[in-house]
Motif scaffolding. Structure first.
Motif, PDB file in Angstrom:
ATOM      1  N   ALA A 119       1.121  -1.224  -0.388  1.00  0.00           N
ATOM      2  CA  ALA A 119       0.289   0.026   0.135  1.00  0.00           C
ATOM      3  C   ALA A 119       0.766   1.182  -0.153  1.00  0.00           C
ATOM      4  CB  ALA A 119      -0.820   0.501   0.979  1.00  0.00           C
ATOM      5  N   PHE A 120       0.793   2.287  -0.026  1.00  0.00           N
ATOM      6  CA  PHE A 120       0.960   3.449  -0.907  1.00  0.00           C
ATOM      7  C   PHE A 120       0.293   4.725  -0.638  1.00  0.00           C
ATOM      8  CE2 PHE A 120       3.003   0.364  -4.002  1.00  0.00           C
ATOM      9  CZ  PHE A 120       4.599   0.484  -4.069  1.00  0.00           C
ATOM     10  N   ASP A 121       1.070   5.741   0.151  1.00  0.00           N
ATOM     11  CA  ASP A 121      -0.007   6.743   0.392  1.00  0.00           C
ATOM     12  C   ASP A 121       0.761   7.608  -1.347  1.00  0.00           C
ATOM     13  OD1 ASP A 121      -0.942   9.589   0.885  1.00  0.00           O
ATOM     14  OD2 ASP A 121       0.599  10.240   1.909  1.00  0.00           O
ATOM     15  N   ALA A 122      -0.458   7.974  -2.119  1.00  0.00           N
ATOM     16  CA  ALA A 122      -0.123   8.536  -2.752  1.00  0.00           C
ATOM     17  C   ALA A 122      -0.910  10.224  -3.274  1.00  0.00           C
ATOM     18  CB  ALA A 122      -0.875   7.807  -4.581  1.00  0.00           C
ATOM     19  N   ARG A 123      -0.651  10.328  -2.382  1.00  0.00           N
ATOM     20  CA  ARG A 123      -0.914  11.735  -1.947  1.00  0.00           C
ATOM     21  C   ARG A 123      -0.236  12.693  -3.061  1.00  0.00           C
ATOM     22  NH1 ARG A 123      -2.072  16.783   0.976  1.00  0.00           N
ATOM     23  NH2 ARG A 123      -3.754  15.305   2.324  1.00  0.00           N
ATOM     24  N   ASN A 124       0.702  12.876  -3.120  1.00  0.00           N
ATOM     25  CA  ASN A 124       1.377  12.763  -3.989  1.00  0.00           C
ATOM     26  C   ASN A 124       2.348  11.706  -5.303  1.00  0.00           C
ATOM     27  OD1 ASN A 124       4.392  14.499  -5.946  1.00  0.00           O
ATOM     28  ND2 ASN A 124       5.037  14.401  -4.297  1.00  0.00           N
ATOM     29  N   PRO A 125       1.202  12.107  -6.169  1.00  0.00           N
ATOM     30  CA  PRO A 125       1.627  10.886  -7.126  1.00  0.00           C
ATOM     31  C   PRO A 125       3.301  10.430  -7.651  1.00  0.00           C
ATOM     32  CG  PRO A 125       0.111  12.446  -8.430  1.00  0.00           C
ATOM     33  CD  PRO A 125       0.411  12.929  -6.379  1.00  0.00           C
ATOM     34  N   GLN A 126       3.972  12.018  -7.847  1.00  0.00           N
ATOM     35  CA  GLN A 126       4.530  11.839  -7.929  1.00  0.00           C
ATOM     36  C   GLN A 126       5.684  10.884  -7.341  1.00  0.00           C
ATOM     37  OE1 GLN A 126       5.040  12.325 -11.837  1.00  0.00           O
ATOM     38  NE2 GLN A 126       3.758  13.171 -11.194  1.00  0.00           N
ATOM     39  N   GLN A 127       5.483  10.802  -6.415  1.00  0.00           N
ATOM     40  CA  GLN A 127       6.684  10.552  -4.939  1.00  0.00           C
ATOM     41  C   GLN A 127       5.539   9.675  -3.936  1.00  0.00           C
ATOM     42  OE1 GLN A 127       8.667  13.643  -3.450  1.00  0.00           O
ATOM     43  NE2 GLN A 127      10.501  13.011  -4.893  1.00  0.00           N
ATOM     44  N   PRO A 128       4.881   8.501  -4.341  1.00  0.00           N
ATOM     45  CA  PRO A 128       3.750   8.085  -3.496  1.00  0.00           C
ATOM     46  C   PRO A 128       5.312   7.082  -2.572  1.00  0.00           C
ATOM     47  CG  PRO A 128       4.961   6.979  -5.348  1.00  0.00           C
ATOM     48  CD  PRO A 128       4.447   7.661  -5.275  1.00  0.00           C
ATOM     49  N   GLN A 129       4.572   7.019  -1.011  1.00  0.00           N
ATOM     50  CA  GLN A 129       4.893   6.684   0.215  1.00  0.00           C
ATOM     51  C   GLN A 129       4.358   5.247   0.213  1.00  0.00           C
ATOM     52  OE1 GLN A 129       7.543   8.950   1.392  1.00  0.00           O
ATOM     53  NE2 GLN A 129       7.480   9.441  -0.487  1.00  0.00           N
ATOM     54  N   LEU A 130       5.505   4.176   0.584  1.00  0.00           N
ATOM     55  CA  LEU A 130       4.760   2.973   0.925  1.00  0.00           C
ATOM     56  C   LEU A 130       4.796   3.283   2.538  1.00  0.00           C
ATOM     57  CD1 LEU A 130       5.015  -0.082  -0.014  1.00  0.00           C
ATOM     58  CD2 LEU A 130       7.489  -0.573   0.650  1.00  0.00           C
ATOM     59  N   LEU A 131       3.550   2.571   2.200  1.00  0.00           N
ATOM     60  CA  LEU A 131       3.330   1.743   3.785  1.00  0.00           C
ATOM     61  C   LEU A 131       3.781   0.978   4.309  1.00  0.00           C
ATOM     62  CD1 LEU A 131      -0.420   3.462   3.772  1.00  0.00           C
ATOM     63  CD2 LEU A 131       1.617   5.015   3.807  1.00  0.00           C
ATOM     64  N   ARG A 132       3.154   0.484   5.751  1.00  0.00           N
ATOM     65  CA  ARG A 132       4.166  -0.321   7.248  1.00  0.00           C
ATOM     66  C   ARG A 132       3.543  -1.228   6.293  1.00  0.00           C
ATOM     67  NH1 ARG A 132       5.178   1.057  12.274  1.00  0.00           N
ATOM     68  NH2 ARG A 132       6.814   3.172  11.549  1.00  0.00           N
ATOM     69  N   ALA A 133       2.205  -1.173   5.600  1.00  0.00           N
ATOM     70  CA  ALA A 133       1.135  -2.415   6.402  1.00  0.00           C
ATOM     71  C   ALA A 133       0.172  -1.608   5.639  1.00  0.00           C
ATOM     72  CB  ALA A 133       0.802  -3.269   7.045  1.00  0.00           C
ATOM     73  N   VAL A 134      -0.857  -3.240   4.730  1.00  0.00           N
ATOM     74  CA  VAL A 134      -1.638  -2.870   4.507  1.00  0.00           C
ATOM     75  C   VAL A 134      -3.856  -2.337   4.944  1.00  0.00           C
ATOM     76  CG1 VAL A 134      -3.805  -3.576   2.219  1.00  0.00           C
ATOM     77  CG2 VAL A 134      -1.444  -4.593   2.193  1.00  0.00           C
ATOM     78  N   PRO A 135      -3.583  -1.124   4.887  1.00  0.00           N
ATOM     79  CA  PRO A 135      -4.623  -0.342   6.135  1.00  0.00           C
ATOM     80  C   PRO A 135      -5.725  -1.701   5.638  1.00  0.00           C
ATOM     81  CG  PRO A 135      -3.463   1.096   4.829  1.00  0.00           C
ATOM     82  CD  PRO A 135      -3.425  -0.189   4.257  1.00  0.00           C
ATOM     83  N   SER A 136      -7.126  -2.256   6.395  1.00  0.00           N
ATOM     84  CA  SER A 136      -7.669  -2.871   6.943  1.00  0.00           C
ATOM     85  C   SER A 136      -8.965  -1.952   5.960  1.00  0.00           C
ATOM     86  CB  SER A 136      -8.200  -3.591   7.937  1.00  0.00           C
ATOM     87  OG  SER A 136      -7.206  -4.337   8.483  1.00  0.00           O
ATOM     88  N   GLY A 137      -9.909  -2.914   5.706  1.00  0.00           N
ATOM     89  CA  GLY A 137     -10.947  -1.813   5.138  1.00  0.00           C
ATOM     90  C   GLY A 137     -11.673  -1.768   2.999  1.00  0.00           C
ATOM     91  N   ARG A 138     -12.397  -1.645   3.029  1.00  0.00           N
ATOM     92  CA  ARG A 138     -13.209  -2.213   1.067  1.00  0.00           C
ATOM     93  C   ARG A 138     -11.931  -0.909   0.423  1.00  0.00           C
ATOM     94  NH1 ARG A 138     -17.322  -0.153   0.698  1.00  0.00           N
ATOM     95  NH2 ARG A 138     -17.135   1.769   2.527  1.00  0.00           N
ATOM     96  N   TYR A 139     -12.156  -1.477  -0.501  1.00  0.00           N
ATOM     97  CA  TYR A 139     -10.750  -0.675  -1.973  1.00  0.00           C
ATOM     98  C   TYR A 139     -12.093  -0.879  -3.427  1.00  0.00           C
ATOM     99  CZ  TYR A 139      -6.778  -0.867   1.377  1.00  0.00           C
ATOM    100  OH  TYR A 139      -6.464  -0.403   1.849  1.00  0.00           O
ATOM    101  N   ALA A 140     -11.941  -0.020  -3.763  1.00  0.00           N
ATOM    102  CA  ALA A 140     -12.669   0.342  -4.931  1.00  0.00           C
ATOM    103  C   ALA A 140     -11.344   0.163  -6.132  1.00  0.00           C
ATOM    104  CB  ALA A 140     -13.158   1.591  -5.433  1.00  0.00           C
ATOM    105  N   ILE A 141     -11.430  -0.618  -7.206  1.00  0.00           N
ATOM    106  CA  ILE A 141     -11.207  -0.900  -8.637  1.00  0.00           C
ATOM    107  C   ILE A 141     -12.042   0.200  -9.748  1.00  0.00           C
ATOM    108  CG2 ILE A 141     -10.266  -2.564 -10.016  1.00  0.00           C
ATOM    109  CD1 ILE A 141     -11.924  -3.600  -6.996  1.00  0.00           C
ATOM    110  N   THR A 142     -10.847   0.806  -9.859  1.00  0.00           N
ATOM    111  CA  THR A 142     -10.886   1.461 -11.505  1.00  0.00           C
ATOM    112  C   THR A 142      -9.973   1.701 -12.435  1.00  0.00           C
ATOM    113  OG1 THR A 142     -11.378   3.410 -10.133  1.00  0.00           O
ATOM    114  CG2 THR A 142     -11.106   3.804 -11.954  1.00  0.00           C
ATOM    115  N   LEU A 143     -10.138   1.014 -13.985  1.00  0.00           N
ATOM    116  CA  LEU A 143      -9.870   1.173 -15.027  1.00  0.00           C
ATOM    117  C   LEU A 143      -9.995   2.627 -15.666  1.00  0.00           C
ATOM    118  CD1 LEU A 143     -10.825  -2.496 -16.436  1.00  0.00           C
ATOM    119  CD2 LEU A 143      -9.289  -1.957 -15.268  1.00  0.00           C
ATOM    120  N   ILE A 144      -8.673   3.097 -16.151  1.00  0.00           N
ATOM    121  CA  ILE A 144      -8.548   4.095 -16.444  1.00  0.00           C
ATOM    122  C   ILE A 144      -7.843   3.445 -18.822  1.00  0.00           C
ATOM    123  CG2 ILE A 144      -7.965   5.911 -17.414  1.00  0.00           C
ATOM    124  CD1 ILE A 144      -6.980   6.100 -14.357  1.00  0.00           C
TER     125      ILE A 144
END
Length: 412
Positions: A351-376
């Protein structure tokens, strides 16, 4: 005793007061900074060269958050020029050019992009498949162009490169309008396919002990109510940003880059959220594409956090087996569009924090929860699950209920 009626007498008194005290009352600036902003406008002409007919949809974007396929930005504003005003009584065989004015008012200083499309009434022109104008901006499932619509943008008149429009204050603090910003539409930019509507033919649970999760995405035609999407297959194509006729490899992993892009993003959580709010991205509850001022933040793999809400995404992309369908008989790459019956998506347990998409920050663990899938799509068209066709919210919005569109990737 005076014989004036009371109402007349008070009217004369008020007139006398006004005549002896003409100075205007002092006006103080409001404490609300939003009401003290300098605002102006962006305006120009919609110029259409082609036989496609329909309403013109003109969209305003922040240049720092461009729309797909360049980014994932959402419109700041939009305006609609009715078909009757744009094309008038012109015969369907006429290619124009046709023009009509448009304006974005109350625009703050900043840098902007202007894009748009003609929401084609292809039933009227006889083009197949036969769509009717179906742009409804309030829902993700009806807010983008379909096959037969004609794209457009504000471009440089010589290079035809999309313009970045800067609205800046003068030295004296005044904010001039940006005028003469024409939005050009042409038949060469006609959208060739419908949006990449899909359903997920895989279990939703992503076990924490697994390093990857495979999701099989299959096309899903929907022709119900306000939704008219007819994908017969899934479109794939090599990325070739430098237009050298060869697939790009932006990350240097020796695997060609492919459209569509896949985004797996964390959804909003909370017992107090309504079913509709649970479709929103985490830390973007107003769904405007801008992270909220307050929200969840997660531990980084390295270094401290930045004290701001995170934009959590999982590492994801297309399975490389799709490359087998992108070879010509002679073994060379097919650089054109290729249609396949399904797409396999590989989601990694990273998992990453992509607040800055040019420099995503790797997170220590994958946060629990629900995730959406998007195709572009390479066309800029997108599709995402879950969406407003989920049975828990569709009826309230007057949309058809499609059970598969409630799918979420679940991380325990």
């Amino acid at each position: 005793m005076s014989t004036l009626r009371p109402t007349l007498r008070w009217g004369l008194v008020l007139a006398a007061l006004l005549s002896t005290h003409c100075d205007p009352p002092p006006v103080e600036a409001t404490a609300d900074h939003r009401q003290r902003q300098s605002l102006s406008r962006i305006e120009g002409q919609v110029v259409v060269q082609g036989r496609v007919r329909g309403n013109a949809i003109v969209l305003l974007y922040d240049a720092a958050r461009p729309p797909p396929p360049q980014g994932t930005g959402r419109p700041l504003s939009f305006t609609v020029i009715p078909q009757e005003r744009l094309f008038g009584p012109a015969d369907d065989s006429s290619a124009g050019p046709f023009t009509a004015p448009y304006t974005f008012s109350l625009v703050a200083p900043g840098r902007y992009l202007v894009r748009g499309f003609i929401d084609a009434d292809t039933c009227r022109t006889g083009v197949q498949p036969c769509h009717t104008p179906d742009f409804i901006p309030w829902y993700t499932v009806t807010g983008e162009p379909n096959a037969g619509d004609m794209g457009g943008a504000a471009v440089d008149p010589v290079t035809r490169v999309p313009r970045v429009l800067e609205l800046a204050e003068n030295a004296d603090g005044t904010l001039p309008a940006l005028t003469g910003v024409n939005v050009l539409f042409g038949e060469a930019s006609t959208v060739p396919v419908d949006r990449p509507v899909f359903w997920v033919d895989s279990p939703p649970r992503f076990e924490r002990t697994a390093s990857i999760k495979l999701l099989d995405l299959k096309p899903l035609p929907i022709q119900q109510g306000a939704v008219d999407q007819r994908p017969a297959a899934m479109l794939v194509r090599f990325v070739d940003e430098n237009t050298d006729g060869q697939p790009d490899d932006a990350n240097g992993d020796s695997v060609p880059d492919i459209w569509p892009r896949v985004v797996v993003r964390k959804l909003a959580e909370g017992e107090t959220l309504t079913d509709a709010q649970r479709l929103a991205d985490e830390n973007d509850l107003d769904r405007n594409g801008v992270l909220d001022a307050e929200g969840a933040e997660y531990p980084r793999m390295e270094g401290p956090g930045d004290g701001q809400p995170d934009l959590v995404v999982l590492a994801a992309g297309l399975d490389t087996t799709v490359l087998n369908s992108m070879r010509k008989p002679d073994g060379s790459w097919n650089m054109g569009p290729v249609f396949v019956e399904s797409l396999r998506v590989v989601v990694q347990a990273r998992a990453f924090d992509a607040r800055n998409p040019q420099q995503p920050q790797l997170l220590r663990a994958v946060p629990s929860g629900r995730y959406a899938i998007t195709l572009i799509h390479v066309t800029g068209q997108t599709w995402r699950v879950p969406n407003e066709l989920s049975p828990s919210v569709a009826a309230a919005d007057g949309l058809p209920e499609v059970k598969s569109q409630a799918f979420v990737l679940e991380v325990p």
